[in-house]
Design a protein around this motif. Structure first.
Motif, mmCIF file in Angstrom:
data_model
loop_
_atom_site.group_PDB
_atom_site.id
_atom_site.type_symbol
_atom_site.label_atom_id
_atom_site.label_comp_id
_atom_site.label_asym_id
_atom_site.label_seq_id
_atom_site.Cartn_x
_atom_site.Cartn_y
_atom_site.Cartn_z
ATOM 1 N N LYS A 108 37.441 69.258 25.225
ATOM 2 C CA LYS A 108 38.318 68.124 24.899
ATOM 3 C C LYS A 108 39.691 68.290 25.551
ATOM 4 C CE LYS A 108 35.996 67.340 20.466
ATOM 5 N NZ LYS A 108 36.127 67.476 18.990
ATOM 6 N N ALA A 109 40.211 69.510 25.551
ATOM 7 C CA ALA A 109 41.508 69.752 26.174
ATOM 8 C C ALA A 109 41.438 69.476 27.673
ATOM 9 C CB ALA A 109 41.956 71.189 25.914
ATOM 10 N N GLU A 110 40.386 69.961 28.312
ATOM 11 C CA GLU A 110 40.250 69.739 29.754
ATOM 12 C C GLU A 110 40.050 68.270 30.075
ATOM 13 O OE1 GLU A 110 37.090 72.437 30.700
ATOM 14 O OE2 GLU A 110 38.482 74.113 31.097
ATOM 15 N N ALA A 111 39.340 67.541 29.200
ATOM 16 C CA ALA A 111 39.176 66.103 29.406
ATOM 17 C C ALA A 111 40.504 65.370 29.325
ATOM 18 C CB ALA A 111 38.192 65.538 28.377
ATOM 19 N N ALA A 112 41.454 65.960 28.580
ATOM 20 C CA ALA A 112 42.791 65.374 28.456
ATOM 21 C C ALA A 112 43.735 65.860 29.558
ATOM 22 C CB ALA A 112 43.380 65.702 27.089
ATOM 23 N N GLY A 113 43.196 66.613 30.520
ATOM 24 C CA GLY A 113 44.015 67.078 31.640
ATOM 25 C C GLY A 113 44.755 68.377 31.388
ATOM 26 N N ILE A 114 44.345 69.119 30.363
ATOM 27 C CA ILE A 114 44.992 70.385 30.021
ATOM 28 C C ILE A 114 44.130 71.535 30.516
ATOM 29 C CG2 ILE A 114 45.893 71.830 28.170
ATOM 30 C CD1 ILE A 114 46.058 69.265 26.439
ATOM 31 N N ALA A 115 44.675 72.381 31.371
ATOM 32 C CA ALA A 115 43.957 73.571 31.823
ATOM 33 C C ALA A 115 44.057 74.649 30.744
ATOM 34 C CB ALA A 115 44.543 74.083 33.133
ATOM 35 N N VAL A 116 42.926 75.228 30.355
ATOM 36 C CA VAL A 116 42.902 76.271 29.328
ATOM 37 C C VAL A 116 42.743 77.625 30.011
ATOM 38 C CG1 VAL A 116 41.722 77.161 27.290
ATOM 39 C CG2 VAL A 116 41.906 74.686 27.642
ATOM 40 N N VAL A 117 43.679 78.536 29.741
ATOM 41 C CA VAL A 117 43.687 79.857 30.367
ATOM 42 C C VAL A 117 43.534 80.921 29.279
ATOM 43 C CG1 VAL A 117 44.989 81.494 31.775
ATOM 44 C CG2 VAL A 117 45.147 79.034 32.242
ATOM 45 N N VAL A 118 42.517 81.770 29.397
ATOM 46 C CA VAL A 118 42.238 82.804 28.405
ATOM 47 C C VAL A 118 42.859 84.128 28.850
ATOM 48 C CG1 VAL A 118 40.428 84.075 27.185
ATOM 49 C CG2 VAL A 118 40.083 81.658 27.765
ATOM 50 N N LEU A 119 43.598 84.755 27.940
ATOM 51 C CA LEU A 119 44.266 86.036 28.182
ATOM 52 C C LEU A 119 43.793 87.057 27.162
ATOM 53 C CD1 LEU A 119 47.874 84.543 28.472
ATOM 54 C CD2 LEU A 119 46.335 85.038 30.385
ATOM 55 N N ASP A 120 44.118 88.327 27.370
ATOM 56 C CA ASP A 120 43.734 89.346 26.382
ATOM 57 C C ASP A 120 44.649 90.556 26.464
ATOM 58 O OD1 ASP A 120 42.239 90.792 24.439
ATOM 59 O OD2 ASP A 120 41.228 91.868 26.057
ATOM 60 N N PHE A 121 45.286 90.869 25.335
ATOM 61 C CA PHE A 121 46.039 92.105 25.195
ATOM 62 C C PHE A 121 45.511 92.919 24.017
ATOM 63 C CE2 PHE A 121 48.967 88.989 27.075
ATOM 64 C CZ PHE A 121 49.322 89.671 28.232
ATOM 65 N N ARG A 122 44.334 92.563 23.493
ATOM 66 C CA ARG A 122 43.890 93.113 22.212
ATOM 67 C C ARG A 122 42.460 93.642 22.222
ATOM 68 N NH1 ARG A 122 41.559 90.447 17.568
ATOM 69 N NH2 ARG A 122 42.173 91.435 15.605
ATOM 70 N N ILE A 123 41.512 92.886 22.757
ATOM 71 C CA ILE A 123 40.107 93.263 22.681
ATOM 72 C C ILE A 123 39.793 94.415 23.632
ATOM 73 C CG2 ILE A 123 37.729 92.471 22.939
ATOM 74 C CD1 ILE A 123 39.221 91.272 20.561
ATOM 75 N N ASP A 124 40.185 94.300 24.881
ATOM 76 C CA ASP A 124 39.965 95.356 25.879
ATOM 77 C C ASP A 124 41.251 95.501 26.686
ATOM 78 O OD1 ASP A 124 39.106 97.139 27.772
ATOM 79 O OD2 ASP A 124 37.240 96.084 28.256
ATOM 80 N N ALA A 125 42.222 96.146 26.056
ATOM 81 C CA ALA A 125 43.560 96.224 26.654
ATOM 82 C C ALA A 125 43.553 96.969 27.983
ATOM 83 C CB ALA A 125 44.525 96.902 25.679
ATOM 84 N N ASP A 126 42.758 98.018 28.091
ATOM 85 C CA ASP A 126 42.750 98.809 29.317
ATOM 86 C C ASP A 126 42.331 97.963 30.515
ATOM 87 O OD1 ASP A 126 42.947 101.181 30.867
ATOM 88 O OD2 ASP A 126 40.777 101.437 30.753
#
Length: 397
Positions: free
Chosen positions: A151-169
């Motif tokens: 839904k966000a992408e359909a509204a023209g919003i790029a979704v970027v996934v980050l991680d500092f917690r699950i696999d920090a290394d």
């Protein structure tokens, strides 16, 4: 009828002005087009994400990601932020207060809930017209399952996934680099990554050369924050568990939980009798229902923190542990596990676990130096405490 010379002159000047105006318009459009650049990035979930640079409007889906943005952008940290999750106010009120002093307008910045809990308002997010929505990796699967990303992408919003917690290394450095791309701070991101690597090397190079015996460590996750205070929530071989291993310790939870978070039986803790006990703490006054946590973090009262830590060690599972009798009991800021500042925790762990190898390693000094080099506000100590720590008259370590 013969044309009036004055009318001819007016017409000539009008054409000249119109031409000049159109030239300016087209020059502006051309300049904007030259500056705008559409690029494709791979985020931490392995997704190909396309967005145009420079990015003008960002919705931060995890407010603790602002620690990176602040390190990269300094006093311009919030210039492109149109909203953020409410986790900083709930889970780290002291850091929120530090931001508020420098950026008073954030008091009115729209706040959002947590996607996995179903409290994120997508319609309100779309109304802010962000170019990008950043998410943490643990929110990615729920965001796919409930259709939020589509839904966000359909509204023209790029979704970027980050991680500092699950696999920090694995994920911390590429996450910093992605935020550098998003906020137009690629050079600063490279500088911060290099600084982090150098600080980690101060521990890892010494351990690799000395190859010391590893003390057994039990780390308890956020005791005293909610419900009862019975033992023993902990970390497997991830996050704080991984930090313990990188600091030359043996994490008890890794033996039973693998790469997960979970709880151990208190009887198992008693039988294991670890060499060190560590608890995580923060200012959780906004969300705690029992208020028996250890409040460590920026400007925390160290004398009060030590009292709280001692009280937690009076629980049945802890009273007779060798770590308690020897004073090898510590508290550390919980938020190290969701930021790229994990190198500070690793330095502190190493100094606790191997004092003979690291007599001059001062994690507090490292953190202060990092603030002076990268952060837009002054450093305030208070991130660690031990039962054997000497407290000065000002309540500091």
């Amino acid at each position: 009828m013969k044309a009036d010379p004055r009318q001819k002159e007016v017409a000539r000047r009008f054409r000249k002005l119109t031409g000049a105006f159109l030239a300016l318009v087209f020059t502006g459009i051309s300049a904007w087009s030259a500056q705008a650049e559409t690029r494709t990035f791979t985020d931490i979930a392995g997704r190909k994400v396309e967005f145009s640079l420079p990015v003008e409007r960002v919705l931060i889906g995890e407010a603790r990601q602002m620690s990176v943005v602040a390190a990269l952008k300094g006093k311009e940290a919030f210039d492109r932020v149109v909203g953020w999750r409410n986790d900083l106010l709930l889970k780290d009120a002291d850091t929120y207060a530090a931001y508020l002093k420098v950026f008073p307008h954030i008091a009115g910045l729209p706040q959002f809930g947590y996607i996995p809990s179903g409290t994120f308002d997508l319609e309100a997010a779309i109304a802010l017209r962000p170019d990008i929505l950043t998410l943490n990796l643990e929110a990615y699967r729920p965001a796919v399952e409930n259709g939020l990303i589509q839904k966000a992408e359909a509204a023209g919003i790029a979704v970027v996934v980050l991680d500092f917690r699950i696999d920090a290394d694995r994920n911390t450095e590429p996450s910093i680099a992605l935020l550098g791309d998003i906020f137009g701070a690629e050079k600063k991101a490279s500088e911060f990554i290099a600084y982090r690597r150098a600080q980690l090397a101060r521990v890892e190079d010494t351990l690799a050369k000395a190859k010391p015996e590893k003390p057994l460590v039990f780390i308890e996750r956020a005791p005293g924050i909610s419900g009862d205070i019975e033992c023993c929530r902990t970390f497997g071989a991830v996050n704080f568990g991984e930090m313990i291993e990188r600091a030359g310790g043996e994490n008890l939870g890794s033996q039973y939980l693998g790469e997960k978070f979970g709880s151990l039986n208190p009887e198992l803790l008693v039988a294991a009798n670890p060499d060190h006990v560590v608890v995580t703490g923060s200012n959780w006054a906004q969300e705690s229902d029992i208020h028996r946590f250890v409040n460590v973090g920026p400007s925390a009262d160290m004398a009060e923190a030590r009292k709280s830590l001692a009280a937690l060690m009076d629980r049945p599972a802890f009273r007779n542990l060798q770590a308690v009798s020897r004073g090898h009991v510590h508290a550390i800021w919980h938020q190290f596990y969701g930021t790229p500042f994990d190198f500070v925790a690793i330095q502190k762990f190493a100094a606790w676990f191997h004092p003979d190898l690291f007599p001059d390693l001062d994690a507090n000094a490292t953190f202060r130096e990092m603030y002076e080099r990268f952060m837009p506000f002054a450093y305030e100590p208070g991130y660690f405490i031990s039962l054997d720590t000497v407290i000065d008259h000002d309540g500091r370590q």
